[in-house]
Design a protein around this motif. Sequence first.
Motif, PDB file in Angstrom:
ATOM      1  N   GLY A 118      -7.163   1.932   0.179  1.00  0.00           N
ATOM      2  CA  GLY A 118      -6.667   3.293   0.072  1.00  0.00           C
ATOM      3  C   GLY A 118      -7.484   4.312   0.844  1.00  0.00           C
ATOM      4  N   LYS A 140      -4.405   6.580  -5.421  1.00  0.00           N
ATOM      5  CA  LYS A 140      -3.533   5.888  -6.361  1.00  0.00           C
ATOM      6  C   LYS A 140      -3.698   6.381  -7.794  1.00  0.00           C
ATOM      7  CE  LYS A 140      -3.767   1.690  -3.549  1.00  0.00           C
ATOM      8  NZ  LYS A 140      -4.157   0.264  -3.517  1.00  0.00           N
ATOM      9  N   LYS A 151       0.839  -1.190   0.000  1.00  0.00           N
ATOM     10  CA  LYS A 151       0.000   0.000   0.000  1.00  0.00           C
ATOM     11  C   LYS A 151       0.873   1.237   0.000  1.00  0.00           C
ATOM     12  CE  LYS A 151      -3.016  -2.837  -0.079  1.00  0.00           C
ATOM     13  NZ  LYS A 151      -3.591  -3.054  -1.360  1.00  0.00           N
ATOM     14  N   ASN A 182       1.249   5.785   0.393  1.00  0.00           N
ATOM     15  CA  ASN A 182       0.873   7.136   0.770  1.00  0.00           C
ATOM     16  C   ASN A 182       2.156   7.952   0.708  1.00  0.00           C
ATOM     17  OD1 ASN A 182      -0.428   9.360   1.628  1.00  0.00           O
ATOM     18  ND2 ASN A 182      -1.316   8.443   3.460  1.00  0.00           N
ATOM     19  N   ARG A 211       3.866   4.021  -1.262  1.00  0.00           N
ATOM     20  CA  ARG A 211       3.124   3.055  -2.082  1.00  0.00           C
ATOM     21  C   ARG A 211       3.869   1.724  -2.118  1.00  0.00           C
ATOM     22  NH1 ARG A 211       1.670   5.519  -6.645  1.00  0.00           N
ATOM     23  NH2 ARG A 211       2.756   7.485  -6.351  1.00  0.00           N
TER      24      ARG A 211
END
Length: 695
Positions: free
Chosen positions: A570, A246, A3, A5, A280
């Motif tokens: 997300g 994203k 994931k 950010n 990310r």
Amino acid sequence: MKKSNANISSPSLSHVLRMVAVALVLVLGSTVAVAQGVIRVSGLVLSKSDKEPLMGVNITDVATRRLITTTDADGRYAANVSSNATLRFSMVGAKSQDVKVKGRSTINVMLDDEDNSLDEITVSTKRITDRIMPEPTDIEVKGNYLTVRTRVRVPREMFGHDTRLVVQPVLHNVTKGTLQLMRPMVYDAREYNRTQDRLYNFNMNDTKEGDPLAQWVTVKTNEMREKGRTNDIIGYSDSVYVEHVKDEYSCDVYMAIENYNRILYRDTTIIARGTVNPLRWLDYNFKASETIDPAFLPKPEVQLRDTHGEVKLQFPIGKAKFKTDDPQNMAEIARMRQQIEDISHSEGATLSGLELSGQSSPDGTYKRNMALAQQRMNFALNYLRSQLPESMRQNVDFKSNARVATWDEAIALMRAGGNAEEADRTEERLSRFRSNDSKSHAAYGLPFYRQLLEGKYLPMLRRVDYVLRYSIYRSLTDDEIRQMYNDDYTKLTRFEYFKLYRAETDADKREKMMRQAIEIYPSYLAAANDLEAHLINTHRSDASLLRKFAGARAPQELNVNQMIALLDGGQYTAADSLSQFVDRNDATSMLLAVNDALNGRCADNYATIARTSARNEVVMLLALKRNKEALQQCVNLPDDDAVSHYLRAICLNRADRPIDAYEELKKAFSMDASLKTVATVDGDVNDLLNMDKNK
């Protein structure tokens, strides 16, 4: 699960210069072989007359006549050029100067002023005076909020005492093709602001009747003057919430200067492309848990069960009472009584009702048949009740009902018994009559009436059925539940569904059962959480399943699962809000640390996350802008992983080594072509993609 950010700082010069370096590679028509003759050149351009830095100097490759870059507000530049190129430094109001590179990495230039005065109009040699210039920047990502920070330079030549500047940043979701307005910046000259206030009857700040832009107005003051220069500089910052961090984003800026009557100046520029978002690549994998808190597990429920059967009681022809001493009647009554006693002696079982249903055949008159059937049922019911002990009769509801079968039922039995021809003849004959009595009279005339109808099929319609109703507290066996599920899945209780799907070993069938349980019982918390756990562990999380359950009153395992699902989707800000209901312990510490990092709190969680892997250490260093340390640590990443080469490309690009970064990016793409899609939205490397297109 991987994931992302970001935690991005204010606009950086190096990011702008990296984009400029790509332009030079395109100019040279670069291939891998040509790139070996490309070097990075940087330097400072000053005015020869007063030694002040010159902003906006164009630097052009003389051979290709293409613009490479321009100097920034401090007169500095950096670009990748051919080692034997000749560079031309030029700007309005200054004499151009050609400089041969000759393999040098630093070239400082001093430009002579050129007198362009005409009719008392003098063109400055040091500043851009005909453009509003917002600084290029990055789009910061914290949770689901995208933040844009920039500064806008306003030349004094463009901004008079009776003007207003409006700067409108627009967040452009390139992926979905949507635009989202950010807070406008409104810059008023003092005289314009006073006049505007008078135009609104000195009430321009009124939210209904005043200036619609009043809440965003900044009035020009001497403090707005940039130090050492004559232009004004205004800072800007705003954040907007987005659902899909994203996606690919850019920030477009629309600018206009107006006076009281018209638009004097209009321009548009892009100040940011993509999001700089190293998180990310954070590598984590959280396992979800099924419901274990006993307070939320379904409990066994009282079940209403029926026993159906037929009792073969013999009544004399035309009589309402049967012979109680008849052997067959005695056997049938004894069988029913034994069944009732078995129920009464079962642990947790209580008999609640006995119902008899009598049916007579249609031969004869309907009224007499119905009366006789009802009398027989009443007699049988009263007799059975009298045979039961008082303790068994308490709280038991005794009922009876009667009906007369139709001739259509008799005809259906004939067809089922293989007498289709006789059934057709009977149907044809009786169809001429409407009433049951008329039909009965007509049936007597059939040649096969006595042998076939009276002797075989009509007796089959004379029957007594019974239903015993009882409540029982025992749980059904797995086999009983499965049989009920196969018959009609809507009839299962919560507890029965719980036993059913927890015992199922086939993953697909188990998922189907849990979805059906939620379909029948939308508030079934345990089934919803167990389904979410299954989806998370098979990388198909669905944050909508637990949204209505999560919070202060939910079990810990559900709140943890919902946090995982939100991070997977997300929805970082929502996960952060939910984290307050998750206890911090050894089992949840990593989840909470990742959540904090993805919501911009990287510094406090660096140690927890960095020690999990070399990759996560590099990612956290990049998120914290500790770029030199990230570059040093990226050598520890495994060479057989595409993401390792991608992260090295980020580190090298931030270190102003775009050629090396491009080579690492190519390795990443060759190992995993899907990374090209990611790179298009990644502000850390998307400036290198033009080099990829020029291969």
